[in-house]
Motif scaffolding. Sequence first.
Motif, PDB file in Angstrom:
ATOM      1  N   ASN A   8       0.856  -1.185   0.000  1.00 32.22           N
ATOM      2  CA  ASN A   8       0.000   0.000   0.000  1.00 32.22           C
ATOM      3  C   ASN A   8       0.886   1.226   0.000  1.00 32.22           C
ATOM      4  OD1 ASN A   8      -2.341  -1.504   0.109  1.00 32.22           O
ATOM      5  ND2 ASN A   8      -2.341  -1.549   2.354  1.00 32.22           N
ATOM      6  N   VAL A   9       0.627   2.090  -0.935  1.00 28.13           N
ATOM      7  CA  VAL A   9       1.404   3.314  -1.031  1.00 28.13           C
ATOM      8  C   VAL A   9       0.490   4.472  -0.680  1.00 28.13           C
ATOM      9  CG1 VAL A   9       2.747   4.786  -2.542  1.00 28.13           C
ATOM     10  CG2 VAL A   9       2.855   2.312  -2.823  1.00 28.13           C
ATOM     11  N   ARG A  10       0.950   5.323   0.181  1.00 32.07           N
ATOM     12  CA  ARG A  10       0.145   6.457   0.610  1.00 32.07           C
ATOM     13  C   ARG A  10       0.981   7.725   0.479  1.00 32.07           C
ATOM     14  NH1 ARG A  10      -2.522   6.492   6.377  1.00 32.07           N
ATOM     15  NH2 ARG A  10      -4.082   5.292   5.282  1.00 32.07           N
ATOM     16  N   SER A  11       0.390   8.708  -0.145  1.00 32.18           N
ATOM     17  CA  SER A  11       1.048  10.013  -0.261  1.00 32.18           C
ATOM     18  C   SER A  11       0.272  11.013   0.572  1.00 32.18           C
ATOM     19  CB  SER A  11       1.054  10.495  -1.717  1.00 32.18           C
ATOM     20  OG  SER A  11       1.795   9.625  -2.522  1.00 32.18           O
ATOM     21  N   SER A  12       0.974  11.942   1.151  1.00 32.93           N
ATOM     22  CA  SER A  12       0.301  13.013   1.877  1.00 32.93           C
ATOM     23  C   SER A  12       0.745  14.350   1.295  1.00 32.93           C
ATOM     24  CB  SER A  12       0.611  12.943   3.375  1.00 32.93           C
ATOM     25  OG  SER A  12       1.982  13.142   3.584  1.00 32.93           O
ATOM     26  N   VAL A  13      -0.156  15.299   1.364  1.00 35.76           N
ATOM     27  CA  VAL A  13       0.103  16.620   0.816  1.00 35.76           C
ATOM     28  C   VAL A  13       0.108  17.621   1.961  1.00 35.76           C
ATOM     29  CG1 VAL A  13      -0.750  18.414  -0.736  1.00 35.76           C
ATOM     30  CG2 VAL A  13      -1.003  16.020  -1.361  1.00 35.76           C
ATOM     31  N   GLU A  14       1.107  18.469   1.969  1.00 29.63           N
ATOM     32  CA  GLU A  14       1.204  19.512   2.981  1.00 29.63           C
ATOM     33  C   GLU A  14       1.166  20.852   2.263  1.00 29.63           C
ATOM     34  OE1 GLU A  14       4.576  21.411   5.949  1.00 29.63           O
ATOM     35  OE2 GLU A  14       4.820  19.381   5.197  1.00 29.63           O
ATOM     36  N   PHE A  15       0.260  21.722   2.655  1.00 32.42           N
ATOM     37  CA  PHE A  15       0.168  23.042   2.063  1.00 32.42           C
ATOM     38  C   PHE A  15       1.126  23.977   2.784  1.00 32.42           C
ATOM     39  CE2 PHE A  15      -3.853  21.119   0.936  1.00 32.42           C
ATOM     40  CZ  PHE A  15      -3.953  21.473  -0.397  1.00 32.42           C
ATOM     41  N   THR A  48       9.289  20.717 -10.269  1.00 31.34           N
ATOM     42  CA  THR A  48       8.368  19.686  -9.801  1.00 31.34           C
ATOM     43  C   THR A  48       9.058  18.342  -9.822  1.00 31.34           C
ATOM     44  OG1 THR A  48       7.502  19.336 -12.030  1.00 31.34           O
ATOM     45  CG2 THR A  48       6.298  20.880 -10.632  1.00 31.34           C
ATOM     46  N   ILE A  49       8.553  17.441  -9.002  1.00 31.36           N
ATOM     47  CA  ILE A  49       9.042  16.069  -8.935  1.00 31.36           C
ATOM     48  C   ILE A  49       7.804  15.169  -8.874  1.00 31.36           C
ATOM     49  CG2 ILE A  49       9.211  16.076  -6.422  1.00 31.36           C
ATOM     50  CD1 ILE A  49      11.684  14.282  -6.702  1.00 31.36           C
ATOM     51  N   THR A  50       7.884  14.002  -9.478  1.00 29.74           N
ATOM     52  CA  THR A  50       6.747  13.085  -9.486  1.00 29.74           C
ATOM     53  C   THR A  50       6.925  12.057  -8.379  1.00 29.74           C
ATOM     54  OG1 THR A  50       6.523  13.373 -11.864  1.00 29.74           O
ATOM     55  CG2 THR A  50       5.414  11.491 -10.900  1.00 29.74           C
ATOM     56  N   ILE A  51       5.938  12.001  -7.488  1.00 30.70           N
ATOM     57  CA  ILE A  51       5.920  11.038  -6.385  1.00 30.70           C
ATOM     58  C   ILE A  51       4.612  10.279  -6.474  1.00 30.70           C
ATOM     59  CG2 ILE A  51       5.929  10.733  -3.880  1.00 30.70           C
ATOM     60  CD1 ILE A  51       7.518  13.333  -3.671  1.00 30.70           C
ATOM     61  N   GLY A  53       3.223   8.969  -8.929  1.00 33.37           N
ATOM     62  CA  GLY A  53       2.461   9.354 -10.111  1.00 33.37           C
ATOM     63  C   GLY A  53       1.839  10.732 -10.035  1.00 33.37           C
ATOM     64  N   ASN A  54       2.092  11.473  -8.967  1.00 31.09           N
ATOM     65  CA  ASN A  54       1.529  12.815  -8.796  1.00 31.09           C
ATOM     66  C   ASN A  54       2.646  13.843  -8.832  1.00 31.09           C
ATOM     67  OD1 ASN A  54      -1.126  11.822  -8.318  1.00 31.09           O
ATOM     68  ND2 ASN A  54      -0.497  11.301  -6.236  1.00 31.09           N
ATOM     69  N   PRO A  55       2.500  14.891  -9.644  1.00 31.86           N
ATOM     70  CA  PRO A  55       3.533  15.932  -9.648  1.00 31.86           C
ATOM     71  C   PRO A  55       3.478  16.756  -8.361  1.00 31.86           C
ATOM     72  CG  PRO A  55       1.738  16.541 -11.113  1.00 31.86           C
ATOM     73  CD  PRO A  55       1.445  15.158 -10.608  1.00 31.86           C
ATOM     74  N   GLN A  56       4.618  16.907  -7.716  1.00 28.76           N
ATOM     75  CA  GLN A  56       4.715  17.670  -6.476  1.00 28.76           C
ATOM     76  C   GLN A  56       5.710  18.816  -6.672  1.00 28.76           C
ATOM     77  OE1 GLN A  56       2.769  16.937  -3.830  1.00 28.76           O
ATOM     78  NE2 GLN A  56       1.916  15.256  -5.032  1.00 28.76           N
ATOM     79  N   PRO A  57       5.410  19.994  -6.137  1.00 24.89           N
ATOM     80  CA  PRO A  57       6.336  21.119  -6.317  1.00 24.89           C
ATOM     81  C   PRO A  57       7.572  20.990  -5.428  1.00 24.89           C
ATOM     82  CG  PRO A  57       4.498  21.782  -4.954  1.00 24.89           C
ATOM     83  CD  PRO A  57       4.200  20.383  -5.415  1.00 24.89           C
ATOM     84  N   ILE A  58       8.676  21.479  -5.944  1.00 24.62           N
ATOM     85  CA  ILE A  58       9.907  21.608  -5.164  1.00 24.62           C
ATOM     86  C   ILE A  58      10.004  23.076  -4.766  1.00 24.62           C
ATOM     87  CG2 ILE A  58      12.414  21.425  -5.187  1.00 24.62           C
ATOM     88  CD1 ILE A  58      12.098  19.320  -7.413  1.00 24.62           C
ATOM     89  N   ILE A  59      10.080  23.348  -3.483  1.00 28.61           N
ATOM     90  CA  ILE A  59      10.084  24.725  -2.996  1.00 28.61           C
ATOM     91  C   ILE A  59      11.513  25.140  -2.707  1.00 28.61           C
ATOM     92  CG2 ILE A  59       9.292  26.293  -1.191  1.00 28.61           C
ATOM     93  CD1 ILE A  59       6.797  24.519  -0.989  1.00 28.61           C
ATOM     94  N   GLY A  60      11.949  26.197  -3.381  1.00 24.21           N
ATOM     95  CA  GLY A  60      13.283  26.743  -3.169  1.00 24.21           C
ATOM     96  C   GLY A  60      13.218  27.915  -2.208  1.00 24.21           C
ATOM     97  N   ARG A  61      14.244  28.071  -1.400  1.00 24.72           N
ATOM     98  CA  ARG A  61      14.269  29.145  -0.398  1.00 24.72           C
ATOM     99  C   ARG A  61      15.571  29.909  -0.512  1.00 24.72           C
ATOM    100  NH1 ARG A  61      12.608  28.836   5.832  1.00 24.72           N
ATOM    101  NH2 ARG A  61      10.662  29.315   4.823  1.00 24.72           N
ATOM    102  N   ARG A  62      15.446  31.242  -0.487  1.00 17.65           N
ATOM    103  CA  ARG A  62      16.607  32.128  -0.424  1.00 17.65           C
ATOM    104  C   ARG A  62      16.438  32.996   0.809  1.00 17.65           C
ATOM    105  NH1 ARG A  62      15.999  35.519  -5.301  1.00 17.65           N
ATOM    106  NH2 ARG A  62      13.835  34.912  -5.177  1.00 17.65           N
ATOM    107  N   GLU A  63      17.524  33.165   1.583  1.00 13.35           N
ATOM    108  CA  GLU A  63      17.446  33.947   2.820  1.00 13.35           C
ATOM    109  C   GLU A  63      18.659  34.851   2.953  1.00 13.35           C
ATOM    110  OE1 GLU A  63      15.793  31.307   6.120  1.00 13.35           O
ATOM    111  OE2 GLU A  63      17.598  30.241   5.518  1.00 13.35           O
TER     112      GLU A  63
END
Length: 188
Positions: A8-15, A48-51, A53-63
């Motif tokens: 069983n594969v489960r993906s979770s999404v975090e906003f 984006t990266i596919t996990i 089968g779902n495209p997920q965004p890659i978030i870049g950070r500059r500080e």
Amino acid sequence: MNNNSSTNVRSSVEFRDIGIQLTVTPLIGADGTVQMQVEQTVDNVAGTITIDGNPQPIIGRREATSTITVDSGEMIVLGGLQENRQGDSSSYFPLLGRLPIIKEFFGGENTEYTRTELVIFIRPTILTNKADRKKLTDETLAVTPESEAIKSFLETGTTGRLYMEGSKFEEEEPRETKGSIWPRFLRR
């Protein structure tokens, strides 16, 4: 023997909120100088990266973090959060551009480079008396489009019948609640 192994594969999404964050911590000196610790953070979608089968965004950070000392009313300019992006695109003539050999003559590839830089202007002002505070408040309200709504709030302490739509204050239309001939879901 029954060997039933299923995975069983489960993906979770975090906003996550992304954008520009600016945190300024001021310290006022006895000689009228202002020392500020300025923290700048810029989050954006870097790809984006596919996990599963779902495209997920890659978030870049500059500080960037800076500590600066200036006199009251003096302008400072902070820069340095730069970003360079490369975008590849291809275009072709319909139908003919899809054929393998002819594609080179009727199509083209384009590489576009984009550079952005975040520049922040800060002017700390120490207000030492009530007259200076009132003058600065009146000058700011004079150039603000929602000045009447803000003045009403400052005088009454409540927004009353005002609400926020987009970035403008607008007056809410009165609603009829009793004795209306329209059903409740049609009333607004």
